[in-house]
Structure formats: structure tokens, C-alpha cells
Write an enzyme that holds these catalytic residues in place. Structure first.
Site, PDB file in Angstrom:
ATOM      1  CB  SER B 167      -6.242   8.069  -1.630  1.00 41.24           C
ATOM      2  OG  SER B 167      -6.435   7.047  -0.713  1.00 41.24           O
ATOM      3  CG  ASP B 334       1.304   5.430  -0.463  1.00 40.17           C
ATOM      4  OD1 ASP B 334       0.892   4.731   0.472  1.00 40.17           O
ATOM      5  OD2 ASP B 334       0.549   5.949  -1.305  1.00 40.17           O
ATOM      6  CG  HIS B 367      -1.896   6.976   1.312  1.00 42.30           C
ATOM      7  ND1 HIS B 367      -1.860   6.682  -0.036  1.00 42.30           N
ATOM      8  CD2 HIS B 367      -3.202   7.238   1.600  1.00 42.30           C
ATOM      9  CE1 HIS B 367      -3.084   6.754  -0.532  1.00 42.30           C
ATOM     10  NE2 HIS B 367      -3.919   7.088   0.432  1.00 42.30           N
TER      11      HIS B 367
END
Lengths: 202, 392
Positions: B167, B334, B367
Site C-alpha cells: 500500500s 482489492d 486491500h
């Protein structure tokens, strides 16, 4: 790995790849071919693969591999961005072999395509005398679970090339058995187990 | 050290062979001023750091772990035998794990602007003697990369065997490959993007507005008022949390299960769904442990990030400066940092003729998948790639 230790079809492919060139291998499997092309030809290559086990083997072989479904197209690759685009033993598994071929020629200066020859005498024999889809070491699947959905013969492939305005630069035939390796020169479509084509746009 | 569950035959988690065990964070001070991307200068600052494994003689086996939005330096192991939860990436860092501490020396750092001990909005500004609060400078991803480089200098690490992040951490890893190309051998980018989509920025803005509109926010100077905008921060976290999970995953975990009440006809009883109480619990916990200004600052850094901005908006041109090899990983469910965003990274790397492995992991965890343990394919892929990294 020297060329002579390679699978016979990979040896021929290797001869068709220029040193220091940029190579895209569609359906690259475990990455052995790319590894050899890197070692023997200093080629910088990328493999495209969908099978997760194969992707792991590619990592072990230290080759670049991109997880991607070729049936969804190659639009992420720029026009003429590779010297050579290879599809070894995979075109018969494609949903749209013709579209893939057109896309390959858009992306690469030259393309190398290899496939199992369905015109091989064993396949013909099997279908003619058993009335069933052939199963052999070369085609080790039942009709219902085979990934090979678009079989073709040499003649079929060459017809497609003509229809798509594709120029065949080289054609080679591989047969493993000694009888076949002798006879393939006399009648390739009947005795060649694997077909190898080097093609480009006309 | 007293062992809890001494009568239990299985050893406690912190003693398991695959855990880095009990770890102690260290504070590293920096006296040399640093000019930030927005032009302001931090005269001094500190970073809180945890390390796992041993640095080898050539200092060639160091891995930098970059954390995501709400992460910190505590990536693996336990802080005490009583500690119930390990570090945020404990599933993937430790002996025999993908980031194998038998092989690698792992450095995990709390970024500046954070609220886990590194200099940030809750620290005292030496010039005023008061907490920085809202006056703490805005940060960009590159500021973190620059402070991490100074940390590497102090630790005697010239080149990272790999910089790894998920991320926002993946954005740091990519920035590393461009800012210090000769100091990174491998760049591992998991569930990341080269820039946020408008939808992503919109979610961040909504979360920030929840914080900014809390009456206890006081323009960011809530510490002076001896309060915190807990309500706003809690809503911000709830919004974030929803976007980090997938619809499918949330459905599997919570469905329409009720925590209390009933839909029976003729009964006027308030109904609460499991997902409601779960989100409230997550939000409330987060608001007690995380600083609101840090949340605002970190989400802004995310929004501002644009890998190719200084490279004529051409990501291939940007990556042409990198010298390392790349592993890019995405997860099918995600939607915050969708596989398409990862494929953009990969396409740019191919265009720039860089070495890259890309894998799209089938997962229903959204995610957050990059943090979730026991995902076989993710584990195998990550392990195989890390095992191939040479530390000679």
C-alpha cells in the site's frame, strides 16, 4: 546451459533469436526457454504466464514473468516493442488464435509460433481407426479436459497465415522418434510432431 | 522471565520457532537538519526503529520494511510476554517466513509524522516547547524515503537487499528505487499504485472531513485543549476500514447476522447488525491509539503521491532511473488499489526494460489481503522471490 542441452524445439527457436534482443515469451511455462535465451543470446526477456506453479518456477529460474491471461489480449504491450514474440506450444490453447497472432505481429518485429501438429500420422491413425480423439505422449489429454481447444495442422496454420497476410520466414519440423525424424523431410505434415514457424508481417 | 501458560505443552507464541520473539524498539536521533519537500526544515528529528535478524559483515542482507497508512515500526514479534498481538506483518517476517530473519537483517521504521514515537504532530516542537499539533509540516512520500536513507547511513547499510512495502509502503519502495537507485537491489511493491484514483482521494477526503468537523478537533490543536477528536477519527477509520475489505469478504465474515434485536413482526426492538458493531469497535479502538493529525497527514501524503509527476507524467521515463529488480503483487478483490493499478506499474517497468515479476493473487480479503496470514499462493510467491535474493 548450452543450446545442445535444450529441448529440440527450443534449440531451433534459439537459432532464430538475435543476440541482445528483446523477447516476449507468451505462455512461457517454467521459463527455461527465456533462461536459455538470456544465457546464450544475452536476450532480455519477459514471460507471460497464467499458471501459478509455472510462475513459481520462473522465479526460481530468475526470469521475468508477468501473470496475464493472453486470451484477454496484449494491449498492454506497445506496438513493435519487442524484437521477437514467441508462443511455444500454446496457440492451440487460445480462444482466438487468429487474434493472438495478429496481436503478436503488432507487438513484435518477428514472431515464433510452435504447436503440436494435429496432421501427424499418429493423430490421423487414431481418429481414423479408433474413431476417438487421439491421446498420446504429445497430446496427453482426454477431449473433455484438454487445454488444447484449437488444434491445427501445418496446412491449417499456413492457410491462416495467407488469410492474415503473414509471411512465413522459416518452417521447421520436429519429430523425436528416429523414423519420424527421417520421414519428416519427405512429408512434414504427416511425420512432424511439432511445428515451428518464424513469421513476420508482409 | 515468567512464562504464561507454563503448564501448557505448546510454547507461547513469542517463543515459537517462527517468531522473532520479544523485540524492543530503539529511538534513533538525527541532529542534521532536513529540508522537506514542501520547503520547510526539520532541524532535528527522531525515528523509532525495530530490527530483526543480524546484519552480516558486508551489510548486504538488509531489508527495509515500509509501513502503510496506520502502521508503524512494530512489524514482527512481541513487545512483552504479555503482548497478545504481534507486529502488523508478523505472518510474513520471521525465521523460515517469506522475509526470513535467518537470512535477512530486517529494519522496520515508524515514519516521521507518525504517532508511534517518531517525530510527528504529537511530539514536542523544540522551538515552541509545545506539541507540534497542526503546525507539523505536510509530508510527501519522498520525505520518508530521505529520512530512511539517513537511517541506513547510521546503520552502516549502503545498499538494501530489498525495500519492501504494501500500500503506502509500496509507494515508498517505488520512490526509493528512483531517489536512490544505487542503494536498492530489489523493490517489492505489494497492493500499491503509482498514484491514487479520484475515487481513492474522495474516500480520503471524506475521512479527513469526519476528523476536521469533529468539535474536538480545534483546527488540529486538540492536544493543547487536552482533548482528542475521537468521534471524527473513529468515523474516518470506519470509512477506511470498509474500503480495505471486499464486499465478498465482508459478506462471508458478517453477512446480515444480527448482534442484537430481532426483525420479528410486532416487536419494536432496535436491531444491530454484526458489521455495525464490528466497525464501531474498530473505529473506537483506533481513535484511542492513533493521532488525528497523523491520520490527516498520512492520507494527504497518499493523495499527493504521483510517481511520474517530475518525469513528464511518463512512468516508464520515471522507472528508467531505477536499477533494481521488481516484484509487484496485487490481490483480485482489492478495489482500493486494484490489480489494474499494479498492472500499470508493471507495464511501465516493461517499457523501461526493467526486470519484473508480477503476480495477481486470488483472494477475497480486499486491500487488507497483503496482511492476512495463511494465503498459500501469496506465501509461496513471496518466499520464492525473497529466497532468490542474493546476499553474498
Amino acid at each position: 546451459m548450452s543450446d545442445s542441452n535444450l529441448r529440440l524445439d527450443h534449440q531451433i527457436i534459439s537459432q532464430w533469436v538475435k543476440p541482445n534482443s528483446r523477447v516476449l515469451d507468451l505462455g512461457c511455462g517454467d521459463g527455461e526457454l527465456l533462461k536459455a535465451l538470456h544465457q546464450n543470446k544475452q536476450a532480455h526477456g519477459y514471460g507471460v504466464e497464467i499458471n501459478s506453479e509455472n510462475i513459481l518456477r520462473c522465479i526460481e529460474n530468475d526470469v521475468n514473468v508477468i501473470e496475464q491471461d493472453i486470451d484477454e489480449g496484449l494491449s498492454n504491450f506497445d506496438d513493435q516493442s519487442f524484437d521477437t514474440v514467441i508462443m511455444s506450444q500454446a496457440i492451440q490453447t487460445m480462444m482466438h488464435p487468429d487474434r493472438v497472432l495478429i496481436d503478436m505481429l503488432r507487438v513484435g518485429q518477428q514472431c515464433i509460433v510452435t504447436f503440436p501438429n494435429f496432421g501427424h500420422w499418429k493423430a490421423r491413425w487414431h481418429l481414423a481407426f479408433h474413431g476417438q480423439m487421439p491421446i498420446s505422449d504429445l497430446l496427453p489429454y482426454e477431449w473433455y479436459n484438454t487445454p488444447n481447444i484449437h488444434f491445427c495442422t501445418f496446412k491449417d496454420f499456413e492457410h491462416l497465415c495467407t488469410a492474415l497476410d503473414i509471411q512465413v520466414l522459416n518452417r521447421e519440423v520436429v519429430a523425436t522418434k528416429s523414423f519420424g525424424s527421417f520421414m519428416q523431410h519427405i512429408h512434414p505434415n504427416l511425420f512432424g510432431e511439432t511445428a515451428l514457424y518464424r513469421v513476420c508481417k508482409k | 522471565m515468567t512464562k504464561p501458560n507454563a503448564t501448557n505443552s505448546s510454547p507461547p507464541a513469542y517463543e515459537s520457532a517462527s517468531s522473532v520473539g520479544i523485540v524492543t524498539p530503539e529511538v534513533v536521533h538525527f541532529d542534521e537538519p532536513i529540508t522537506l519537500a514542501n520547503g520547510r526544515i526539520l532541524n532535528e528529528y527522531q525515528l523509532v526503529v525495530e530490527t530483526y535478524g543480524k546484519l552480516n559483515e558486508k551489510a548486504s542482507n538488509a531489508i527495509l520494511i515500509c509501513h502503510a497508512l496506520s502502521g508503524n515500526h512494530h512489524a514482527a514479534g512481541y513487545h512483552s510476554p504479555e503482548d497478545k498481538r504481534p507486529g502488523w506483518w508478523d505472518a510474513y517476517i520471521g525465521p523460515g517466513k517469506p522475509i526470513d530473519t535467518n537470512k535477512f537483517f530486517v529494519v522496520a521504521v515508524n515514519n516521521i509524522g507518525g504517532c508511534s514515537g517518531s517525530t510527528g504532530p504529537t511530539s514536542i516542537n523544540p522551538e515552541t516547547g509545545k506539541a507540534w499539533g497542526a503546525d507539523f509540516p505536510n509530508l510527501r512520500v519522498r520525505d520518508w524515503v530521505h529520512t530512511q536513507a539517513r537511517l541506513a547511513d547510521k546503520l552502516g547499510i549502503q545498499t538494501w537487499a530489498a525495500v519492501v512495502g504494501g500500500s503506502l509502503g509500496g509507494m515508498q519502495a517505488m520512490r526509493w528505487s528512483l531517489e536512490y537507485p544505487d542503494r536498492v537491489k530489489h523493490c517489492v511493491v505489494i497492493a500499491a499504485a503509482m498514484k491514487l484514483t479520484a475515487q481513492n482521494i474522495a474516500f480520503n477526503q471524506t475521512a479527513r472531513q469526519a476528523i476536521l468537523s469533529d468539535p474536538n478537533f480545534f483546527d488540529g490543536n486538540y492536544l493543547e485543549k487536552d482533548t482528542i477528536p475521537a468521534h471524527g477519527l473513529s468515523i474516518a477509520r470506519m470509512i477506511g476500514h470498509i474500503t480495505y475489505l471486499s464486499d465478498d469478504g465482508m459478506g462471508k465474515k458478517f453477512g446480515r447476522e444480527l448482534r442484537s434485536g430481532t426483525f420479528e413482526q410486532g416487536v419494536e426492538e432496535p436491531v444491530e447488525f454484526q458489521i455495525e458493531s464490528y466497525l464501531r469497535y474498530q473505529g473506537s479502538n483506533f481513535s484511542k491509539s492513533f493521532d488525528a493529525n497523523t491520520y490527516v497527514l498520512m492520507t494527504r501524503a497518499l493523495d499527493y503521491f504521483d510517481l511520474a509527476r517530475e518525469y513528464d507524467d511518463d512512468p516508464a521515463k520515471a522507472f528508467s532511473h531505477a536499477q533494481c529488480k521488481f516484484l509487484v503483487v496485487s490481490f483480485t478483490s482489492d478495489w482500493r488499489f486494484a490489480p489494474e493499478r499494479s498492472r500499470e506499474i508493471v507495464n511501465a517497468l516493461i517499457k523501461a526494460d526493467k526486470d519484473v515479476v508480477y503476480a495477481e493473487i486470488e483472494s477475497s480479503y480486499g486491500h487488507d489481503a497483503f496482511l492476512i496470514p495463511n494465503q498459500i499462493r501469496y506465501w509461496d510467491l513471496f518466499s520464492n522471490y525473497m529466497q532468490k535474493i542474493s546476499v553474498d
